[in-house]
Design an enzyme around this catalytic site. Structure first.
Site, short mmCIF file in Angstrom:
data_model
loop_
_atom_site.label_atom_id
_atom_site.label_comp_id
_atom_site.label_asym_id
_atom_site.label_seq_id
_atom_site.Cartn_x
_atom_site.Cartn_y
_atom_site.Cartn_z
N ARG A 141 27.91 27.91 52.13
CA ARG A 141 28.65 28.90 52.91
C ARG A 141 30.09 28.43 53.08
NH1 ARG A 141 29.05 28.27 58.04
NH2 ARG A 141 26.91 27.54 58.36
N TYR A 148 42.15 54.48 52.44
CA TYR A 148 40.76 54.48 51.98
C TYR A 148 39.83 54.74 53.17
CZ TYR A 148 36.24 52.45 50.74
OH TYR A 148 34.90 52.24 50.56
N ASP A 201 46.63 46.30 50.31
CA ASP A 201 45.40 46.46 49.54
C ASP A 201 45.82 46.81 48.11
OD1 ASP A 201 43.09 47.35 48.25
OD2 ASP A 201 42.27 48.25 50.07
N LYS A 208 35.95 46.27 42.07
CA LYS A 208 36.59 47.28 41.24
C LYS A 208 37.16 46.66 39.95
CE LYS A 208 35.64 50.03 44.75
NZ LYS A 208 35.34 49.16 45.90
#
Length: 379
Positions: free
Chosen positions: A49, A102, A174, A199
């Site tokens: 982690r 978005y 972004d 993406k």
């Protein structure tokens, strides 16, 4: 001499494995690491982690491609967004978001962060004066997308960065729609860059992930702390898949952009298309700005159907090669109805998108086939 983008995409953070000579970064499928005595960690790894060698390779490559000092990988684009907002905002703070942001970003801010005392104002990021007018004494972040999702508006990054500097706020970009191959916001003065690596960076619709890139030491430490403390990290296989996708990012973005330009040329004069949203069009309001800060104009195209919402829904259902699906940036072409799908959360708000809007993610198939498919669906 600094290596070029495509070279760094293949080599940054990806030296052959020192143990075996493997030219591809190994998938370190382990949750923990043997220590040579209490607190004596091998190469700094103690628990996956906190850190994993496969993830480290991805983070180094991401930082290199965006021209930043630090890259932090996350389990999704939204967890990356959440980490940035939590690192930069406190109860009582205010941020500015695009008035066509978005839907997922809007939902996180409007439905979650406001409950913790965060306030926000939507503003057209194409208008620097409007953004300036929205700034308050407690404004800490100017959050932007460029191109925006789904209307493909363009923000003037140097102008917004100067505004942020003058008002002691932070500009966060972004960069998912553009990808670092087409645009590198840190170069223009942004403080932080965020990606949904699901993406274009992953590029094959087979992995979900996110990333934060910055050169700010304090922000990098805060984001790393949240990355470890909250634990929204990618597993080693997810990191490996994203790293594999980065290797072909440059060649894919060239093809995405070229195919999108060909599709836009066909859509512009189609009788069923009222308006095309694409920054590569010379009459697009942001064309000149995009031409200065982008290498090409990208693979995302939106347009409105002259016959309204139902006709738009029908067209989305009739394509053969464009798959009706959310997401974007994969090698395959996708089509969606933002008002009913990705941006449904904006209904009834200032960010509500036009009901007749269709958004397409143009893939890397044969351009002529894509044009034929979409025009047939419209007819």
């Amino acid at each position: 001499m600094t290596d070029g983008f495509a070279t760094r995409a293949i080599h940054a953070g990806q030296e052959p494995d020192p143990t075996t000579g493997s030219v591809i970064t190994p998938i370190h499928a382990t949750s923990t690491y043997a220590q040579d005595g209490v607190g004596n960690q091998r190469q700094g790894y103690e628990y996956s982690r906190t850190g994993n060698p496969t993830r480290s390779a991805l983070e180094e490559c991401l930082a290199s491609l965006e021209g930043g000092k630090y890259g932090r990988a996350f389990a999704s684009g939204m967890s990356a967004t959440d980490a940035v907002l939590r690192a930069t905002l406190r109860p009582g703070d205010h941020l500015i978001i695009p008035d066509d942001a978005y839907g997922g970003t809007f939902r996180l801010i409007d439905k979650v962060l406001t409950g913790w005392g965060i306030d926000y104002t939507p503003a057209p990021v194409t208008d620097v004066d409007a953004v300036r007018a929205a700034i308050r004494p407690n404004t800490k972040v100017i959050w932007t997308e460029t191109p925006t999702n789904p209307l493909l508006n363009i923000a003037d990054l140097p102008a917004l960065a100067q505004l942020a500097h003058d008002t002691t706020t932070r500009l966060v970009v972004d960069n998912t729609f553009a990808s670092p191959h087409l645009q590198q916001p840190l170069e223009f003065g942004a403080s932080i860059v965020v990606h949904s690596t699901t993406k274009y960076l992953g590029g094959h619709s087979d992995v979900v992930g996110g990333a934060v890139i910055t050169s700010d030491d304090e922000i990098a430490d805060q984001v790393a702390f949240l990355q470890n403390t909250a634990g929204a990290v990618p597993g080693p296989f997810d990191a490996w898949l994203t790293l594999r996708g980065l290797k072909t990012l440059a060649v894919r973005m060239e093809r995405h952009s070229r195919n999108a330009e060909n599709l836009v040329a066909a859509l512009r004069d189609h009788p069923k298309v009222a308006r095309v949203f694409y920054p590569g069009l010379e009459d697009h309001p942001g064309h000149q700005v995009a031409a200065k800060q982008m290498r090409h104009f990208g693979g995302m195209v939106s347009f409105t159907h002259v016959d309204g919402e139902q006709a738009a829904l029908d067209a989305c259902a009739r394509t053969r090669l464009f798959t009706l699906a959310e997401s974007l940036g994969g090698v395959e072409s996708l089509i969606e109805h933002p008002g009913r799908m990705t941006h449904a959360s904006t209904a009834g708000s200032l960010l509500q998108v036009p009901a007749e809007l269709i958004r397409v993610s143009v893939g890397i198939e044969e351009s002529e086939d894509l044009v034929t498919d979409l025009l047939s669906a419209l007819e």
